[in-house]
Write a protein that holds these residues in place. Structure first.
Motif, PDB file in Angstrom:
ATOM      1  N   SER A 144       0.797  -1.224   0.000  1.00 39.55           N
ATOM      2  CA  SER A 144       0.000   0.000   0.000  1.00 39.55           C
ATOM      3  C   SER A 144       0.829   1.273   0.000  1.00 39.55           C
ATOM      4  N   GLU A 145       2.076   1.217   0.479  1.00 40.56           N
ATOM      5  CA  GLU A 145       2.926   2.396   0.542  1.00 40.56           C
ATOM      6  C   GLU A 145       3.922   2.402  -0.617  1.00 40.56           C
ATOM      7  N   PRO A 146       4.363   3.598  -1.044  1.00 44.31           N
ATOM      8  CA  PRO A 146       5.414   3.658  -2.066  1.00 44.31           C
ATOM      9  C   PRO A 146       6.639   2.861  -1.647  1.00 44.31           C
ATOM     10  N   VAL A 147       7.329   2.315  -2.625  1.00 45.02           N
ATOM     11  CA  VAL A 147       8.443   1.420  -2.356  1.00 45.02           C
ATOM     12  C   VAL A 147       9.577   2.104  -1.597  1.00 45.02           C
ATOM     13  N   SER A 148       9.629   3.442  -1.638  1.00 41.47           N
ATOM     14  CA  SER A 148      10.690   4.178  -0.959  1.00 41.47           C
ATOM     15  C   SER A 148      10.184   5.552  -0.549  1.00 41.47           C
ATOM     16  N   ASP A 149      10.808   6.120   0.485  1.00 40.41           N
ATOM     17  CA  ASP A 149      10.500   7.493   0.874  1.00 40.41           C
ATOM     18  C   ASP A 149      11.230   8.500  -0.008  1.00 40.41           C
ATOM     19  N   LYS A 150      12.169   8.007  -0.800  1.00 45.73           N
ATOM     20  CA  LYS A 150      12.889   8.847  -1.757  1.00 45.73           C
ATOM     21  C   LYS A 150      12.834   8.161  -3.116  1.00 45.73           C
ATOM     22  N   LEU A 151      11.798   8.480  -3.867  1.00 42.44           N
ATOM     23  CA  LEU A 151      11.567   7.793  -5.134  1.00 42.44           C
ATOM     24  C   LEU A 151      12.530   8.236  -6.231  1.00 42.44           C
TER      25      LEU A 151
ATOM     26  N   ASN B  62      11.421  13.140  -3.124  1.00 44.00           N
ATOM     27  CA  ASN B  62      12.742  13.660  -2.770  1.00 44.00           C
ATOM     28  C   ASN B  62      13.006  14.984  -3.483  1.00 44.00           C
ATOM     29  N   ARG B  63      11.937  15.780  -3.603  1.00 46.96           N
ATOM     30  CA  ARG B  63      12.030  17.087  -4.229  1.00 46.96           C
ATOM     31  C   ARG B  63      11.311  18.121  -3.362  1.00 46.96           C
ATOM     32  N   ASN B  64      11.731  19.372  -3.478  1.00 46.44           N
ATOM     33  CA  ASN B  64      11.057  20.465  -2.789  1.00 46.44           C
ATOM     34  C   ASN B  64       9.631  20.572  -3.327  1.00 46.44           C
ATOM     35  N   PRO B  65       8.602  20.392  -2.492  1.00 49.29           N
ATOM     36  CA  PRO B  65       7.220  20.424  -2.995  1.00 49.29           C
ATOM     37  C   PRO B  65       6.836  21.757  -3.632  1.00 49.29           C
TER      38      PRO B  65
ATOM     39  N   PRO C  36      16.472  10.061  -7.219  1.00 47.33           N
ATOM     40  CA  PRO C  36      17.806  10.385  -6.684  1.00 47.33           C
ATOM     41  C   PRO C  36      17.927  11.881  -6.434  1.00 47.33           C
ATOM     42  N   ASP C  37      18.901  12.266  -5.621  1.00 45.38           N
ATOM     43  CA  ASP C  37      19.120  13.678  -5.331  1.00 45.38           C
ATOM     44  C   ASP C  37      19.416  14.451  -6.616  1.00 45.38           C
ATOM     45  N   LEU C  38      18.928  15.685  -6.662  1.00 45.88           N
ATOM     46  CA  LEU C  38      19.286  16.566  -7.770  1.00 45.88           C
ATOM     47  C   LEU C  38      20.746  16.990  -7.636  1.00 45.88           C
ATOM     48  N   ALA C  39      21.404  17.153  -8.759  1.00 45.24           N
ATOM     49  CA  ALA C  39      22.777  17.651  -8.738  1.00 45.24           C
ATOM     50  C   ALA C  39      22.788  19.076  -8.185  1.00 45.24           C
ATOM     51  N   PRO C  40      23.852  19.487  -7.505  1.00 44.06           N
ATOM     52  CA  PRO C  40      23.911  20.840  -6.917  1.00 44.06           C
ATOM     53  C   PRO C  40      23.611  21.945  -7.924  1.00 44.06           C
ATOM     54  N   GLN C  41      24.071  21.791  -9.155  1.00 42.02           N
ATOM     55  CA  GLN C  41      23.853  22.832 -10.160  1.00 42.02           C
ATOM     56  C   GLN C  41      22.431  22.843 -10.703  1.00 42.02           C
ATOM     57  N   GLU C  42      21.596  21.878 -10.277  1.00 36.23           N
ATOM     58  CA  GLU C  42      20.215  21.817 -10.760  1.00 36.23           C
ATOM     59  C   GLU C  42      19.188  22.044  -9.653  1.00 36.23           C
ATOM     60  N   GLN C  43      19.615  22.563  -8.529  1.00 39.56           N
ATOM     61  CA  GLN C  43      18.700  22.760  -7.414  1.00 39.56           C
ATOM     62  C   GLN C  43      17.569  23.728  -7.747  1.00 39.56           C
ATOM     63  N   HIS C  44      17.783  24.586  -8.728  1.00 41.53           N
ATOM     64  CA  HIS C  44      16.757  25.562  -9.110  1.00 41.53           C
ATOM     65  C   HIS C  44      15.755  24.993 -10.116  1.00 41.53           C
ATOM     66  N   VAL C  45      16.035  23.830 -10.676  1.00 43.23           N
ATOM     67  CA  VAL C  45      15.200  23.272 -11.750  1.00 43.23           C
ATOM     68  C   VAL C  45      13.895  22.716 -11.181  1.00 43.23           C
TER      69      VAL C  45
ATOM     70  N   LYS D  53      -7.606   2.577  -4.656  1.00 41.83           N
ATOM     71  CA  LYS D  53      -7.009   3.389  -5.712  1.00 41.83           C
ATOM     72  C   LYS D  53      -5.510   3.552  -5.479  1.00 41.83           C
ATOM     73  N   HIS D  54      -4.792   3.745  -6.581  1.00 41.34           N
ATOM     74  CA  HIS D  54      -3.358   4.011  -6.518  1.00 41.34           C
ATOM     75  C   HIS D  54      -3.129   5.513  -6.680  1.00 41.34           C
ATOM     76  N   TYR D  55      -2.607   6.144  -5.632  1.00 43.42           N
ATOM     77  CA  TYR D  55      -2.392   7.592  -5.639  1.00 43.42           C
ATOM     78  C   TYR D  55      -0.920   7.930  -5.857  1.00 43.42           C
ATOM     79  N   ARG D  56      -0.678   9.028  -6.571  1.00 41.90           N
ATOM     80  CA  ARG D  56       0.682   9.548  -6.695  1.00 41.90           C
ATOM     81  C   ARG D  56       0.961  10.398  -5.460  1.00 41.90           C
ATOM     82  N   ASP D  57       1.998  10.041  -4.740  1.00 42.65           N
ATOM     83  CA  ASP D  57       2.364  10.773  -3.530  1.00 42.65           C
ATOM     84  C   ASP D  57       3.603  11.605  -3.831  1.00 42.65           C
TER      85      ASP D  57
END
Length: 247
Positions: A29-36, A138-141, A38-47, A129-133
């Motif tokens: 029932s839960e997503p397979v990971s809390d971080k679906l 692992n991104r800034n909401p 990978p981390d954004l590269a430092p130069q892409e933090q604004h993307v 139902k399957h919801y997108r969470d």
């Protein structure tokens, strides 16, 4: 009155079994990971991250007895992905199994504009139902947009969602192409919180409302330019209100 005492050992066994069952249910029932993602590269933090549903949003799958299943691309999807791939981190997030999602995305996007694809194991299963969470990405909401033909019923974060018309093989559909100007402008403007931007659109048709706002903004700019030109020619006074930004 007959009283019975349950042995402590039996209670412990019951609790262990119950815990194991709950863990198994949670695994489905839960997503397979809390971080679906990978981390954004430092130069892409604004993307910004553009999350796209698959069925009836980018493609339509149709079954007929004489040929089985076939999947069709929505009009404008190639231009949509190629253009916005320059501005966004694009993610496909589907409630279908990976055995369906992966080959469809491979055929849909041979140029690799879609950086990540998430399938059913990444969704939250609740009330049938399957919801997108989006909170598990692992991104800034504040930097996540979710576009779907079923956004209201498929996302746990409606404040990040844009709903478009479901596509069911209509040849004259322009929903994806119509959204490009709005999405490009947002990516260039880099708002501090995309949720506030989406909340400001009340009509339900963001693409159309954005065009109207753009026209009104251009009229304001034209009036502003005429005003400062006139005032400068008259007495050199440039004290005129500057038009407010579009976002």
């Amino acid at each position: 009155m007959i009283c019975s005492v349950v042995p402590v050992a039996a209670i412990e066994v019951y609790m262990d079994v119950r815990s194991q069952i709950e863990d198994q249910i949670r695994g489905f029932s839960e997503p397979v990971s809390d971080k679906l993602l990978p981390d954004l590269a430092p130069q892409e933090q604004h993307v910004l991250t553009l999350v796209l549903d698959l069925n009836e949003t980018l493609v339509y799958s149709d079954w007929k007895r004489e040929r089985g299943w076939r999947t069709f691309k929505r009009p404008g999807v190639d231009a949509f992905l190629e253009h916005l791939g320059r501005f966004y981190e694009i993610v496909v997030y589907s409630d279908q199994l990976s055995m369906y999602v992966d080959p469809v995305v491979d055929r849909l996007d041979p140029k690799g504009n879609i950086r990540h694809r998430l399938s059913r194991v990444a969704t939250k299963y609740e009330n049938g139902k399957h919801y997108r969470d989006l909170s598990k990405l692992n991104r800034n909401p504040a930097q996540v947009l979710y576009i779907s033909a079923h956004a209201k019923e498929s996302s746990l974060q409606p404040e990040n969602s844009v709903e478009i018309k479901p596509w069911k093989l209509e040849n004259d559909d322009t929903q994806l192409l119509d959204l490009i100007p709005f999405l490009e402008y947002v990516a260039m403007a880099r708002p501090s919180d995309i949720r506030a931007v989406l909340a400001s659109y009340q009509s339900g048709d963001i693409a159309a409302e954005f065009i109207e706002r753009s026209k009104e903004h251009q009229r304001s700019v034209d009036i502003f330019l005429c005003s400062i030109t006139f005032l400068y020619l008259i007495d050199g006074n440039l004290n005129v209100d500057v038009p407010t930004p579009l976002l």
